[in-house]
Scaffold this active site. Structure first.
Site, mmCIF file in Angstrom:
data_model
loop_
_atom_site.group_PDB
_atom_site.id
_atom_site.type_symbol
_atom_site.label_atom_id
_atom_site.label_comp_id
_atom_site.label_asym_id
_atom_site.label_seq_id
_atom_site.Cartn_x
_atom_site.Cartn_y
_atom_site.Cartn_z
ATOM 1 N N LYS A 206 31.403 40.170 47.276
ATOM 2 C CA LYS A 206 30.313 40.970 47.849
ATOM 3 C C LYS A 206 30.768 41.712 49.123
ATOM 4 O O LYS A 206 30.555 42.918 49.289
ATOM 5 C CB LYS A 206 29.126 40.046 48.174
ATOM 6 C CG LYS A 206 28.084 40.642 49.081
ATOM 7 C CD LYS A 206 27.294 41.721 48.395
ATOM 8 C CE LYS A 206 26.584 42.589 49.384
ATOM 9 N NZ LYS A 206 25.513 43.364 48.843
ATOM 10 N N CYS B 58 24.392 46.841 55.856
ATOM 11 C CA CYS B 58 25.393 46.271 54.938
ATOM 12 C C CYS B 58 26.783 46.805 55.215
ATOM 13 O O CYS B 58 27.649 46.103 55.700
ATOM 14 C CB CYS B 58 24.987 46.590 53.505
ATOM 15 S SG CYS B 58 23.290 46.110 53.188
HETATM 16 N N1 SAJ Z 1 27.563 57.356 53.727
HETATM 17 C C1 SAJ Z 1 28.435 58.373 54.090
HETATM 18 N N2 SAJ Z 1 29.145 59.027 53.110
HETATM 19 C C2 SAJ Z 1 29.009 58.701 51.789
HETATM 20 C C3 SAJ Z 1 28.114 57.657 51.430
HETATM 21 C C4 SAJ Z 1 27.420 57.007 52.420
HETATM 22 O O1 SAJ Z 1 28.590 58.700 55.267
HETATM 23 O O2 SAJ Z 1 29.676 59.346 50.959
HETATM 24 C C5 SAJ Z 1 26.788 56.637 54.757
HETATM 25 C C6 SAJ Z 1 25.280 56.696 54.561
HETATM 26 O O3 SAJ Z 1 24.749 57.901 55.077
HETATM 27 C C7 SAJ Z 1 24.830 55.455 55.327
HETATM 28 C C8 SAJ Z 1 25.971 54.468 55.078
HETATM 29 O O4 SAJ Z 1 27.066 55.259 54.646
HETATM 30 O O5 SAJ Z 1 24.732 55.689 56.705
HETATM 31 C C9 SAJ Z 1 25.676 53.392 54.051
HETATM 32 O O6 SAJ Z 1 24.905 53.934 52.977
HETATM 33 P P1 SAJ Z 1 25.269 53.687 51.446
HETATM 34 O O7 SAJ Z 1 24.326 54.482 50.642
HETATM 35 O O8 SAJ Z 1 26.709 53.915 51.217
HETATM 36 O O9 SAJ Z 1 25.086 52.126 51.235
HETATM 37 P P2 SAJ Z 1 23.906 51.075 51.588
HETATM 38 O O10 SAJ Z 1 24.278 50.410 52.886
HETATM 39 O O11 SAJ Z 1 22.568 51.677 51.487
HETATM 40 O O12 SAJ Z 1 24.066 50.014 50.387
HETATM 41 C C10 SAJ Z 1 25.295 49.342 50.212
HETATM 42 C C11 SAJ Z 1 25.692 49.407 48.713
HETATM 43 N N3 SAJ Z 1 27.066 48.914 48.557
HETATM 44 C C12 SAJ Z 1 27.977 49.603 47.813
HETATM 45 O O13 SAJ Z 1 27.745 50.650 47.264
HETATM 46 C C13 SAJ Z 1 29.324 48.978 47.694
HETATM 47 C C14 SAJ Z 1 24.713 48.575 47.876
HETATM 48 O O14 SAJ Z 1 25.129 48.514 46.524
HETATM 49 C C15 SAJ Z 1 24.614 47.144 48.445
HETATM 50 O O15 SAJ Z 1 23.676 46.366 47.724
HETATM 51 C C16 SAJ Z 1 24.149 47.247 49.890
HETATM 52 O O16 SAJ Z 1 25.127 47.991 50.634
HETATM 53 C C17 SAJ Z 1 24.001 45.834 50.443
HETATM 54 O O17 SAJ Z 1 22.850 45.374 50.593
HETATM 55 O O18 SAJ Z 1 25.017 45.149 50.666
#
Ligand code: SAJ
Length: 406
Positions: free
Chosen positions: A201, A255
């Site tokens: 995870k 996360c």
């Molecule tokens: N972000 C970027 N560039 C990207 C993608 C995201 O800057 O290309 C930023 C987003 O704007 C945000 C942050 O990253 O600030 C995190 O957002 P996210 O959409 O990447 O992820 P989370 O935190 O909403 O959810 C993640 C997910 N993990 C993965 O994809 C590996 C989700 O599946 C998990 O369940 C969740 O963490 C968790 O609860 O652990």
């Protein structure tokens, strides 16, 4: 009956899914206001499809309570914060929930920890706590770890269609709990040991953090030499084995910006790449601040109160502001600078920072520079309103010419 402990962003949708699938569910949370609100039929956060799921679960008589229930299945979904200085996980909420479960559970009950924990947490903190109370694990109670994988913004779909991991002490109990999740999860469910479930995870979120850091570093390189990072990523991604993520104003949420620290905290000598990625992502709000200063200078705007930050949540179309890049940016601005900078987010309906507007047009009337910190659909649908502003678009969503990029 299943007792889901912790009715936050993960626990609530999970409880609702179990109820929708026809199982008897009681959701427990120590927060009386939250429980009252759910009992009165009011949801506590916004998420695509959550209303319908809530209605279905209510029709199947889900209950909400502040008390732990006497039953044989517990799903623990409480916060697992990290201690800022040591970067280590603070297991206090998990430990407290486990203790409360032990006070009431039936003999042979399954205690399934869903909260994300750093690898080794269950052996180090949870197991001894149970044994200290005189329970024999594997006989009096079963201990499991079933980390969630759902992404805010698409949680309900992902609950049903994402594969999952179940960590158990033996295959038999692992398979039993797999059967339980199969009530709503249509994807593959992998049974493994607890330590591997914990580690995989954290590894998943760390992988994403590192990949975003690469995109953010590229954005800085391209900015220095006037190249279009989005065009470069688009073209590079046409290669069949390249899949670069998108740069942005920082990485927020509870996360991705937290879990890699568990590895850094536990393995400080072995985590150069992970630590560097964290530092790059944490440096982005400062980079945005530099870009704001450039634009102010270019247009002879001296008054910071003419700058408006659009978006307070950690990402698009959610109301969750935990570790959000905008909050990180406001923290980084010294007091003098922060004074007066305007903020608006259509999803954040309570005032949580100074100079936050609750009405978009009032916000726009006050500012000359709009910094797009979050790419909400709300803004995509209102692009025309930005036409007479200087726009710093950190999310690459503006459809008109002339917006400044990261
Ligand atoms: N972000 C970027 N560039 C990207 C993608 C995201 O800057 O290309 C930023 C987003 O704007 C945000 C942050 O990253 O600030 C995190 O957002 P996210 O959409 O990447 O992820 P989370 O935190 O909403 O959810 C993640 C997910 N993990 C993965 O994809 C590996 C989700 O599946 C998990 O369940 C969740 O963490 C968790 O609860 O652990």
């Amino acid at each position: 009956m299943i007792n889901v402990i912790g009715l936050g962003y993960i626990g609530l949708p999970t409880a609702l899914m179990f109820a929708k699938s026809g199982l008897k569910v009681v959701g427990t949370d120590y927060n009386t206001d939250l429980v009252d609100s759910l009992n009165e039929g009011r949801l506590t956060f916004e998420e695509e499809g959550l209303e319908e799921l809530f209605t279905d679960a209510l029709a199947n008589e889900i209950e909400f309570a502040t008390k732990y229930q006497e039953t044989h299945t517990y799903i623990i979904s409480v916060p697992t914060p990290y201690i800022k200085d040591s970067k280590k996980l603070d297991p206090k909420y998990v430990i407290s929930a486990v203790n409360s479960v032990l006070d009431v559970c039936e003999k042979g009950a399954a205690l399934i920890v869903e909260s994300t924990v750093s690898p080794g947490t269950i052996d180090k903190y949870v197991r001894p706590e149970i044994e200290k109370r005189g329970f024999v694990i594997g006989k009096d109670v079963h201990l499991l770890h079933a980390p969630e994988r759902i992404i805010p913004g698409n949680m309900i779909y992902e609950l049903e269609y994402n594969s999952r991991t179940i960590g158990a002490d033996n295959l038999e109990i692992g398979e039993k709990v797999k059967g339980l999740y199969s009530n709503f999860c249509k994807a593959e469910i992998e049974v493994t040991d607890i330590r591997s479930a914990e580690m995989s995870k954290v590894v998943e979120n760390t992988y994403r953090d590192i990949n975003i850091a690469f995109a953010n570093e590229l954005a800085k390189i391209c900015h220095t030499d006037n190249m279009d990072v989005y065009e470069i990523i688009r073209i590079a991604n046409m290669h069949p084995r390249v899949n670069i993520m998108q740069p942005g104003p920082g990485v927020g949420g509870h996360c991705i910006s937290v879990d890699p620290w568990f590895l850094v905290g536990d393995y400080p000598d072995l985590t150069n790449l992970i630590l560097t990625a964290r530092k790059i992502n944490d440096s982005m709000p400062r980079h945005v601040l530099g870009r704001i200063r450039d634009i102010m200078r270019e247009h002879s705007i001296k008054d910071i109160s003419k700058v408006g930050l659009y978006g307070l949540s950690y990402k698009e179309n959610v109301d969750d502001t935990r570790e959000s890049p905008t909050l990180q940016l406001l923290e980084r601005m010294d007091e003098h600078l922060a004074f007066g900078v305007k903020v608006f987010d259509p999803f954040v309906k309570d005032r949580i920072v100074d100079h936050q507007f609750l009405n978009f047009e009032d916000f726009l009337n006050e500012v000359e520079i709009v910094v797009v910190m979050v790419g909400h659909d709300h803004l995509k649908n209102n692009m025309g309103l930005l036409q007479d502003k200087w726009v710093l678009d950190t999310k690459n969503i503006c459809t008109f010419d002339g917006a400044y990029k990261l």
